[in-house]
Design a protein around this motif. Sequence first.
Motif, PDB file in Angstrom:
ATOM      1  N   GLY A 250      28.709  93.663  59.069  1.00 26.69           N
ATOM      2  CA  GLY A 250      28.120  93.988  59.948  1.00 26.69           C
ATOM      3  C   GLY A 250      28.921  94.670  61.055  1.00 26.69           C
ATOM      4  N   GLN A 251      29.351  93.504  61.373  1.00 25.01           N
ATOM      5  CA  GLN A 251      30.508  94.073  62.312  1.00 25.01           C
ATOM      6  C   GLN A 251      31.828  95.540  61.856  1.00 25.01           C
ATOM      7  OE1 GLN A 251      30.638  92.092  66.099  1.00 25.01           O
ATOM      8  NE2 GLN A 251      28.345  91.990  64.718  1.00 25.01           N
ATOM      9  N   LEU A 252      32.327  94.583  60.744  1.00 28.05           N
ATOM     10  CA  LEU A 252      32.698  95.916  60.121  1.00 28.05           C
ATOM     11  C   LEU A 252      32.277  97.398  60.365  1.00 28.05           C
ATOM     12  CD1 LEU A 252      34.765  94.349  57.268  1.00 28.05           C
ATOM     13  CD2 LEU A 252      35.916  94.807  59.417  1.00 28.05           C
ATOM     14  N   GLN A 253      31.203  97.409  60.200  1.00 26.17           N
ATOM     15  CA  GLN A 253      30.543  98.662  59.646  1.00 26.17           C
ATOM     16  C   GLN A 253      30.350  99.648  61.323  1.00 26.17           C
ATOM     17  OE1 GLN A 253      26.181  98.053  58.194  1.00 26.17           O
ATOM     18  NE2 GLN A 253      26.450 100.291  57.987  1.00 26.17           N
ATOM     19  N   LYS A 254      30.360  98.828  62.405  1.00 28.39           N
ATOM     20  CA  LYS A 254      30.751  99.556  63.747  1.00 28.39           C
ATOM     21  C   LYS A 254      31.480 100.159  63.890  1.00 28.39           C
ATOM     22  CE  LYS A 254      27.800  95.687  65.976  1.00 28.39           C
ATOM     23  NZ  LYS A 254      27.411  94.671  66.366  1.00 28.39           N
ATOM     24  N   SER A 255      33.385  99.855  63.117  1.00 38.61           N
ATOM     25  CA  SER A 255      33.903 100.696  63.776  1.00 38.61           C
ATOM     26  C   SER A 255      35.031 101.470  62.007  1.00 38.61           C
ATOM     27  CB  SER A 255      35.463  99.848  63.233  1.00 38.61           C
ATOM     28  OG  SER A 255      35.258  98.576  64.068  1.00 38.61           O
TER      29      SER A 255
ATOM     30  N   ASP B 229      39.618  77.867  48.756  1.00 39.24           N
ATOM     31  CA  ASP B 229      38.959  78.519  49.148  1.00 39.24           C
ATOM     32  C   ASP B 229      38.725  79.478  49.898  1.00 39.24           C
ATOM     33  OD1 ASP B 229      37.681  76.944  47.309  1.00 39.24           O
ATOM     34  OD2 ASP B 229      36.759  76.069  49.728  1.00 39.24           O
ATOM     35  N   ILE B 230      39.095  81.361  49.445  1.00 41.66           N
ATOM     36  CA  ILE B 230      38.935  82.150  50.002  1.00 41.66           C
ATOM     37  C   ILE B 230      37.474  82.852  50.160  1.00 41.66           C
ATOM     38  CG2 ILE B 230      40.227  84.960  49.698  1.00 41.66           C
ATOM     39  CD1 ILE B 230      42.454  82.418  49.683  1.00 41.66           C
ATOM     40  N   TYR B 231      37.283  83.291  51.065  1.00 40.82           N
ATOM     41  CA  TYR B 231      36.613  84.832  51.443  1.00 40.82           C
ATOM     42  C   TYR B 231      36.942  85.928  51.113  1.00 40.82           C
ATOM     43  CZ  TYR B 231      32.816  87.942  53.261  1.00 40.82           C
ATOM     44  OH  TYR B 231      32.369  88.586  53.120  1.00 40.82           O
ATOM     45  N   ASP B 232      36.572  86.461  50.344  1.00 41.72           N
ATOM     46  CA  ASP B 232      37.550  87.883  49.772  1.00 41.72           C
ATOM     47  C   ASP B 232      36.463  89.498  50.302  1.00 41.72           C
ATOM     48  OD1 ASP B 232      38.342  89.916  48.527  1.00 41.72           O
ATOM     49  OD2 ASP B 232      37.946  89.448  46.123  1.00 41.72           O
ATOM     50  N   ILE B 233      36.487  90.215  50.624  1.00 37.22           N
ATOM     51  CA  ILE B 233      35.388  91.611  50.944  1.00 37.22           C
ATOM     52  C   ILE B 233      36.727  92.559  50.749  1.00 37.22           C
ATOM     53  CG2 ILE B 233      36.340  91.343  53.505  1.00 37.22           C
ATOM     54  CD1 ILE B 233      33.239  92.548  53.219  1.00 37.22           C
ATOM     55  N   ILE B 234      35.831  92.769  49.832  1.00 44.73           N
ATOM     56  CA  ILE B 234      36.690  95.310  49.528  1.00 44.73           C
ATOM     57  C   ILE B 234      36.003  95.765  50.515  1.00 44.73           C
ATOM     58  CG2 ILE B 234      37.411  96.052  47.585  1.00 44.73           C
ATOM     59  CD1 ILE B 234      38.354  94.288  46.040  1.00 44.73           C
ATOM     60  N   TYR B 235      36.557  96.617  51.027  1.00 44.09           N
ATOM     61  CA  TYR B 235      35.384  97.735  51.670  1.00 44.09           C
ATOM     62  C   TYR B 235      36.199  99.273  52.019  1.00 44.09           C
ATOM     63  CZ  TYR B 235      37.235  95.902  56.045  1.00 44.09           C
ATOM     64  OH  TYR B 235      38.576  94.904  57.069  1.00 44.09           O
ATOM     65  N   THR B 236      35.350 100.186  51.755  1.00 46.17           N
ATOM     66  CA  THR B 236      36.466 101.009  52.190  1.00 46.17           C
ATOM     67  C   THR B 236      35.312 102.486  53.451  1.00 46.17           C
ATOM     68  OG1 THR B 236      34.581 102.395  50.798  1.00 46.17           O
ATOM     69  CG2 THR B 236      36.214 101.755  49.511  1.00 46.17           C
ATOM     70  N   GLY B 237      35.745 102.703  54.181  1.00 49.10           N
ATOM     71  CA  GLY B 237      35.456 103.654  54.820  1.00 49.10           C
ATOM     72  C   GLY B 237      36.172 104.618  56.279  1.00 49.10           C
ATOM     73  N   LYS B 238      35.945 105.984  57.064  1.00 45.55           N
ATOM     74  CA  LYS B 238      36.450 106.167  57.673  1.00 45.55           C
ATOM     75  C   LYS B 238      36.850 105.231  59.079  1.00 45.55           C
ATOM     76  CE  LYS B 238      35.688 110.854  55.239  1.00 45.55           C
ATOM     77  NZ  LYS B 238      35.537 111.618  54.818  1.00 45.55           N
ATOM     78  N   MET B 239      37.913 105.073  59.153  1.00 49.98           N
ATOM     79  CA  MET B 239      37.940 104.805  60.586  1.00 49.98           C
ATOM     80  C   MET B 239      37.404 105.653  62.160  1.00 49.98           C
ATOM     81  SD  MET B 239      41.518 102.714  60.481  1.00 49.98           S
ATOM     82  CE  MET B 239      41.125 101.486  61.610  1.00 49.98           C
ATOM     83  N   LYS B 240      36.433 105.383  62.814  1.00 49.17           N
ATOM     84  CA  LYS B 240      36.083 106.174  63.974  1.00 49.17           C
ATOM     85  C   LYS B 240      37.074 106.798  64.585  1.00 49.17           C
ATOM     86  CE  LYS B 240      31.593 103.970  63.478  1.00 49.17           C
ATOM     87  NZ  LYS B 240      30.615 103.928  63.998  1.00 49.17           N
ATOM     88  N   ASP B 241      37.515 106.482  64.885  1.00 48.42           N
ATOM     89  CA  ASP B 241      38.988 107.201  65.696  1.00 48.42           C
ATOM     90  C   ASP B 241      40.022 108.443  64.842  1.00 48.42           C
ATOM     91  OD1 ASP B 241      40.446 105.166  64.194  1.00 48.42           O
ATOM     92  OD2 ASP B 241      41.302 104.886  66.326  1.00 48.42           O
ATOM     93  N   GLN B 242      39.821 107.779  63.241  1.00 46.81           N
ATOM     94  CA  GLN B 242      40.486 109.228  62.020  1.00 46.81           C
ATOM     95  C   GLN B 242      39.750 109.073  61.377  1.00 46.81           C
ATOM     96  OE1 GLN B 242      44.170 106.317  61.620  1.00 46.81           O
ATOM     97  NE2 GLN B 242      45.175 106.868  63.560  1.00 46.81           N
ATOM     98  N   GLU B 243      39.495 110.206  61.617  1.00 49.71           N
ATOM     99  CA  GLU B 243      37.729 110.122  60.766  1.00 49.71           C
ATOM    100  C   GLU B 243      38.214 111.440  59.264  1.00 49.71           C
ATOM    101  OE1 GLU B 243      33.509 110.930  61.635  1.00 49.71           O
ATOM    102  OE2 GLU B 243      33.761 110.080  63.297  1.00 49.71           O
ATOM    103  N   THR B 244      39.462 111.502  58.976  1.00 46.51           N
ATOM    104  CA  THR B 244      39.461 112.167  58.381  1.00 46.51           C
ATOM    105  C   THR B 244      40.448 111.450  56.855  1.00 46.51           C
ATOM    106  OG1 THR B 244      41.884 112.504  58.967  1.00 46.51           O
ATOM    107  CG2 THR B 244      40.949 114.646  59.741  1.00 46.51           C
ATOM    108  N   GLN B 245      40.473 110.605  56.888  1.00 43.50           N
ATOM    109  CA  GLN B 245      40.917 109.844  55.639  1.00 43.50           C
ATOM    110  C   GLN B 245      40.319 108.363  55.634  1.00 43.50           C
ATOM    111  OE1 GLN B 245      45.079 108.590  56.134  1.00 43.50           O
ATOM    112  NE2 GLN B 245      44.625 108.745  53.957  1.00 43.50           N
ATOM    113  N   LYS B 246      39.720 108.720  54.409  1.00 42.82           N
ATOM    114  CA  LYS B 246      38.964 107.480  53.449  1.00 42.82           C
ATOM    115  C   LYS B 246      40.160 105.960  53.827  1.00 42.82           C
ATOM    116  CE  LYS B 246      34.666 106.019  50.994  1.00 42.82           C
ATOM    117  NZ  LYS B 246      33.638 106.626  50.518  1.00 42.82           N
ATOM    118  N   LEU B 247      40.094 105.511  53.787  1.00 39.79           N
ATOM    119  CA  LEU B 247      40.761 103.886  53.541  1.00 39.79           C
ATOM    120  C   LEU B 247      40.083 103.218  52.927  1.00 39.79           C
ATOM    121  CD1 LEU B 247      41.913 103.581  56.745  1.00 39.79           C
ATOM    122  CD2 LEU B 247      43.714 104.870  54.889  1.00 39.79           C
TER     123      LEU B 247
END
Length: 174
Positions: free
Chosen positions: A91-96, A114-132
């Motif tokens: 939820g915190q990441l989604q804000k960006s 022990d590792i917490y592993d998260i894989i996510y995609t999105g376009k940074m709000k300040d650079q909405e042209t490229q999905k990372l």
Amino acid sequence: MRNFLTLILLLYTSSLCAQEWLPFADLQAGISLKYPPDWENRTDESGRIFFTSPREGDKDPFRENLNIGYKSDEAYTSMLMLEPAFKILPGQLQKSFKDFEVEKEGYTKMNGLDIYDIIYTGKMKDQETQKLRFIQWFCVHDSKLYTITYSADALNKSFINIAQNLMRGITFKQ
């Protein structure tokens, strides 16, 4: 024809084996690993460590990279204490990000930690042209919280195996 294919396969395999990865160690961070010689390595003034992929041509819009950050605090004794933070992290990441999507999240083990592993995609709000795409690991070792992040163009998977080998190859010092 068969001999030709065998020769090509042998040359390809030997070129992969001939590329010796370079050793890297940071005593302050308490880590060591090996990285490909064609990747750049640097550490910024805050101590964050970066490994950056080579350019894939003149029109390469994004250089994939792995970065390792850490924070020392005697309160970091286990991953259990951080579990509430991991529950709200998506939820915190989604804000960006715009078009934010979690592909995977959960716990795993790496080199006995022990590792917490998260894989996510999105376009940074300040650079909405490229999905990372981000592969992010969090772990605690020796009173340090480590954040290990691989960042890539979401469509480019050419360095994913190298990045995963880099991440799995991290060893932590006592």
